[in-house]
Structure formats: C-alpha cells, structure tokens
Write a protein that holds these residues in place. Sequence first.
Motif, mmCIF file in Angstrom:
data_model
loop_
_atom_site.group_PDB
_atom_site.id
_atom_site.type_symbol
_atom_site.label_atom_id
_atom_site.label_comp_id
_atom_site.label_asym_id
_atom_site.label_seq_id
_atom_site.Cartn_x
_atom_site.Cartn_y
_atom_site.Cartn_z
ATOM 1 N N GLY A 1 96.844 20.896 27.264
ATOM 2 C CA GLY A 1 96.807 22.253 28.113
ATOM 3 C C GLY A 1 95.529 23.077 27.668
ATOM 4 O O GLY A 1 94.452 22.348 28.134
ATOM 5 N N ASN A 2 95.547 24.023 27.255
ATOM 6 C CA ASN A 2 94.514 25.239 27.271
ATOM 7 C C ASN A 2 93.266 24.574 26.680
ATOM 8 O O ASN A 2 91.992 24.685 27.195
ATOM 9 C CB ASN A 2 94.950 26.398 26.468
ATOM 10 C CG ASN A 2 93.854 27.496 26.595
ATOM 11 O OD1 ASN A 2 93.263 27.722 28.008
ATOM 12 N ND2 ASN A 2 93.621 28.041 25.627
ATOM 13 N N PRO A 3 93.360 24.033 25.389
ATOM 14 C CA PRO A 3 91.950 23.320 24.449
ATOM 15 C C PRO A 3 91.161 22.222 25.651
ATOM 16 O O PRO A 3 90.231 22.057 25.676
ATOM 17 C CB PRO A 3 92.636 22.688 23.618
ATOM 18 C CG PRO A 3 93.998 23.430 23.283
ATOM 19 C CD PRO A 3 94.656 23.544 24.627
ATOM 20 N N ALA A 4 92.086 21.868 26.646
ATOM 21 C CA ALA A 4 91.288 20.883 27.586
ATOM 22 C C ALA A 4 90.707 21.368 28.713
ATOM 23 O O ALA A 4 89.851 20.619 29.350
ATOM 24 C CB ALA A 4 92.432 19.632 27.878
ATOM 25 N N VAL A 5 90.846 22.547 29.018
ATOM 26 C CA VAL A 5 90.267 23.174 30.048
ATOM 27 C C VAL A 5 88.617 23.193 30.276
ATOM 28 O O VAL A 5 87.961 22.703 31.332
ATOM 29 C CB VAL A 5 90.812 24.619 30.223
ATOM 30 C CG1 VAL A 5 89.925 25.250 31.579
ATOM 31 C CG2 VAL A 5 92.318 24.609 30.637
ATOM 32 N N SER A 6 88.025 23.493 29.201
ATOM 33 C CA SER A 6 86.527 23.614 29.188
ATOM 34 C C SER A 6 85.844 22.401 29.345
ATOM 35 O O SER A 6 85.016 22.084 30.261
ATOM 36 C CB SER A 6 85.921 24.353 28.066
ATOM 37 O OG SER A 6 86.277 25.747 28.326
ATOM 38 N N PRO A 7 86.395 21.427 28.480
ATOM 39 C CA PRO A 7 85.864 19.879 28.537
ATOM 40 C C PRO A 7 86.061 19.294 29.927
ATOM 41 O O PRO A 7 85.161 18.639 30.431
ATOM 42 C CB PRO A 7 86.626 19.395 27.587
ATOM 43 C CG PRO A 7 86.988 20.070 26.468
ATOM 44 C CD PRO A 7 87.312 21.470 27.403
ATOM 45 N N LEU A 8 87.510 19.803 30.802
ATOM 46 C CA LEU A 8 87.544 18.978 31.976
ATOM 47 C C LEU A 8 86.546 19.631 32.884
ATOM 48 O O LEU A 8 86.041 19.052 33.938
ATOM 49 C CB LEU A 8 88.870 19.332 32.388
ATOM 50 C CG LEU A 8 89.952 18.527 31.778
ATOM 51 C CD1 LEU A 8 91.451 19.019 31.857
ATOM 52 C CD2 LEU A 8 90.142 17.111 32.305
ATOM 53 N N LYS A 9 86.146 20.913 32.900
ATOM 54 C CA LYS A 9 85.209 21.457 33.694
ATOM 55 C C LYS A 9 83.869 20.835 33.707
ATOM 56 O O LYS A 9 83.389 20.631 34.678
ATOM 57 C CB LYS A 9 85.145 23.036 33.304
ATOM 58 C CG LYS A 9 86.144 23.989 33.820
ATOM 59 C CD LYS A 9 86.067 25.543 33.236
ATOM 60 C CE LYS A 9 87.100 26.336 33.704
ATOM 61 N NZ LYS A 9 86.882 27.758 33.128
ATOM 62 N N SER A 10 83.631 20.483 32.345
ATOM 63 C CA SER A 10 82.168 19.896 32.238
ATOM 64 C C SER A 10 82.136 18.489 32.776
ATOM 65 O O SER A 10 81.344 18.053 33.328
ATOM 66 C CB SER A 10 82.156 19.493 30.434
ATOM 67 O OG SER A 10 82.839 18.744 30.045
ATOM 68 N N LEU A 11 83.477 18.074 33.391
ATOM 69 C CA LEU A 11 83.443 16.590 33.912
ATOM 70 C C LEU A 11 83.024 16.873 35.264
ATOM 71 O O LEU A 11 82.755 15.797 36.203
ATOM 72 C CB LEU A 11 84.834 15.938 33.832
ATOM 73 C CG LEU A 11 85.086 15.436 32.481
ATOM 74 C CD1 LEU A 11 86.332 14.715 32.709
ATOM 75 C CD2 LEU A 11 84.173 14.619 31.835
ATOM 76 N N PHE A 12 82.886 18.062 35.910
ATOM 77 C CA PHE A 12 82.351 18.371 37.189
ATOM 78 C C PHE A 12 81.038 17.751 37.665
ATOM 79 O O PHE A 12 80.543 17.587 38.693
ATOM 80 C CB PHE A 12 82.544 19.781 37.636
ATOM 81 C CG PHE A 12 84.114 20.193 37.896
ATOM 82 C CD1 PHE A 12 85.107 19.470 38.083
ATOM 83 C CD2 PHE A 12 84.311 21.592 37.951
ATOM 84 C CE1 PHE A 12 86.446 19.456 37.995
ATOM 85 C CE2 PHE A 12 85.706 21.924 37.986
ATOM 86 C CZ PHE A 12 86.648 20.938 38.095
ATOM 87 N N LEU A 13 80.268 17.544 36.510
ATOM 88 C CA LEU A 13 78.747 17.272 36.475
ATOM 89 C C LEU A 13 78.833 15.620 36.273
ATOM 90 O O LEU A 13 77.737 15.082 36.299
ATOM 91 C CB LEU A 13 78.059 17.800 35.445
ATOM 92 C CG LEU A 13 77.822 19.435 35.353
ATOM 93 C CD1 LEU A 13 77.213 20.098 34.267
ATOM 94 C CD2 LEU A 13 77.385 19.842 36.647
ATOM 95 N N ASN A 14 79.875 14.875 36.129
ATOM 96 C CA ASN A 14 79.881 13.668 35.923
ATOM 97 C C ASN A 14 79.659 13.058 37.245
ATOM 98 O O ASN A 14 79.693 13.377 38.525
ATOM 99 C CB ASN A 14 81.302 13.073 35.522
ATOM 100 C CG ASN A 14 81.063 11.719 35.184
ATOM 101 O OD1 ASN A 14 81.052 10.637 35.649
ATOM 102 N ND2 ASN A 14 81.317 11.692 33.692
ATOM 103 N N LYS A 15 78.905 11.733 37.127
ATOM 104 C CA LYS A 15 78.585 10.850 38.396
ATOM 105 C C LYS A 15 79.512 10.330 39.096
ATOM 106 O O LYS A 15 79.141 9.943 40.042
ATOM 107 C CB LYS A 15 77.036 10.116 37.787
ATOM 108 C CG LYS A 15 76.020 10.905 37.499
ATOM 109 C CD LYS A 15 74.986 10.102 37.233
ATOM 110 C CE LYS A 15 73.445 10.690 36.750
ATOM 111 N NZ LYS A 15 72.478 9.775 36.360
ATOM 112 N N ASN A 16 80.566 9.917 38.225
ATOM 113 C CA ASN A 16 81.618 9.035 38.742
ATOM 114 C C ASN A 16 82.580 10.061 39.546
ATOM 115 O O ASN A 16 83.092 11.061 39.002
ATOM 116 C CB ASN A 16 82.152 8.388 37.681
ATOM 117 C CG ASN A 16 83.418 7.376 38.172
ATOM 118 O OD1 ASN A 16 84.073 7.887 38.953
ATOM 119 N ND2 ASN A 16 83.385 6.469 37.546
#
Length: 265
Positions: free
Chosen positions: A154-169
């Motif tokens: 849940g909540n602790p995963a939100v910011s790291p998941l947002k950072s994946l929007f920059l992933n090339k895949n």
Amino acid sequence: GKMGSGDPEEVKIVSDQLTRLGAVAVPSLILGAKNPNILIRESSLVVLGNIGGNPAISTLLDAINDKDDKVRLTAALALMKIDPSVIEGMGGNFLKVTLTLIDILARTPEENKQKILTRVTSLGEPVVPYFIVALSARNPDYAFEAYHSLIAIGNPAVSPLKSLFLNKNSGIRDTAVLALGEIGAQSEADESQRSGPPYTIRLASEIRVFLEDNLDDFDPGEVRGAVLYTLGQLKLNTWTVIDQMLNGLTRSDPYVRIMAARGLG
C-alpha cells in the motif's frame, strides 16, 4: 531446546531473550541455523535478522539456499528488513533474495498465500525496493507476485511506483500505473468502510491528481490504456478524463480501447 518446541509463546520468549543478548548470542544462533530441526533453523534465523550485523547477514544469505521452503522464506523475510546496499556490500545479491520470496509465493496455493503476504506487509517500507526491482523479472509469474505484493503493502509503495513512470520498459510503466490504481481504489474502499487509516482518502486523491496531471506525458498505447483504466477505477469523473476515455474508444490499438471501456465502466 524451546526454540524447536513448536509452541509460539515459548519460542517468542526465548527469541526475545536472545535478541536482547545481541552479538553474544550470534555464534549459538549460527549453529541453530544449521540444525537438522527445521523449527530451530527458522527460529534462529528470525533472531539473527533481529540482531543484524555481518555474521548474521552472512548466515541469512546462506539460508536462502536451504532445501526447505519455510526456512528459505524466513531467511528472505529477515533479509528484506536490511537495506539492499548492505546486502550488496557483503557480496550478496538482493535480487536473489527477492526472487526467493517471489518463487515461494508463485508456488503457494492461493488459500495459503495470504499468510505470507501478511508477513510481508508487516515489514512495511523496507521491503518495497525488493519488489520494485522484481517487477522487471523476466518470469511473468514473478512480476505478477511482485505487483500484488506492492498493492498489499500500500502507501509505502506509492512514491517508488511513481518513479517507475520514467522506466524505459512500457510494461513496467503499465504495471506501475495499474498498481497505483489498485492501491488508491483499495484505500478509498477502506475509508468508506471506516476500516482504513485516516490517510486513505488523501492517498486516493493524490494518485488521481498525479495521473490526471501527467496524462499528456503518456504515449498512446499500453500505458495510456492503463492510465485511462486506472483513472476510471479511481472514479475520477472530470470532463478532461472522460473525454480522454471516450477518445480512447476510437483508438486503433485494441488494448487502449478495452482499457478505456473498462475505465468508463
């Protein structure tokens, strides 16, 4: 001894005593981690994880190769409380630690899986980096388990998941968007039932605003389809998003059309 008694209360009492002893208890616990009795191995590894330090971490890294899944699981969960950079600094492979847990999850029957997820989520934020990296696993079953584990956290995963929007895949970006939608939707459901923590409405709103503000940054295709579905799932009913969903119904990409339709539904 009592570490292998199988009585949870006795094991907890002894484990707490050994944890308080700290480094003094480590040599005996390292021996316990190699005991033929599975319960003693498990209990010893839990305490080693609580105490920490290089000898304890080295023993835990060895234990993820144990022949018994319960022991391997206990070792992996203990290691996941430790910063990945520490594990790497000792010559360990934190991806292997993650995949040990993911592999066990993937082979666990659904009716028993929740018990493992409960142990995972109780660790909270420290385990998030492990599952984030597991999303890129080539094995789709592993990525699937990492996805569901992050939603459960849940909540602790939100910011790291947002950072994946920059992933090339694009597949990883897609998965991150969908996971955020699940976390936001679940947090709102918890709030409506008054069973969730106070931040849940703010969390769902934060995810909505973030996705809506960044909608134009997503290229047409799978990720845009995932975003449209997620916004619909979060019940974001601004005209901007509805227009985007209606537009998605006319796209040539069938995935976008399907996800837009699901979002509107």
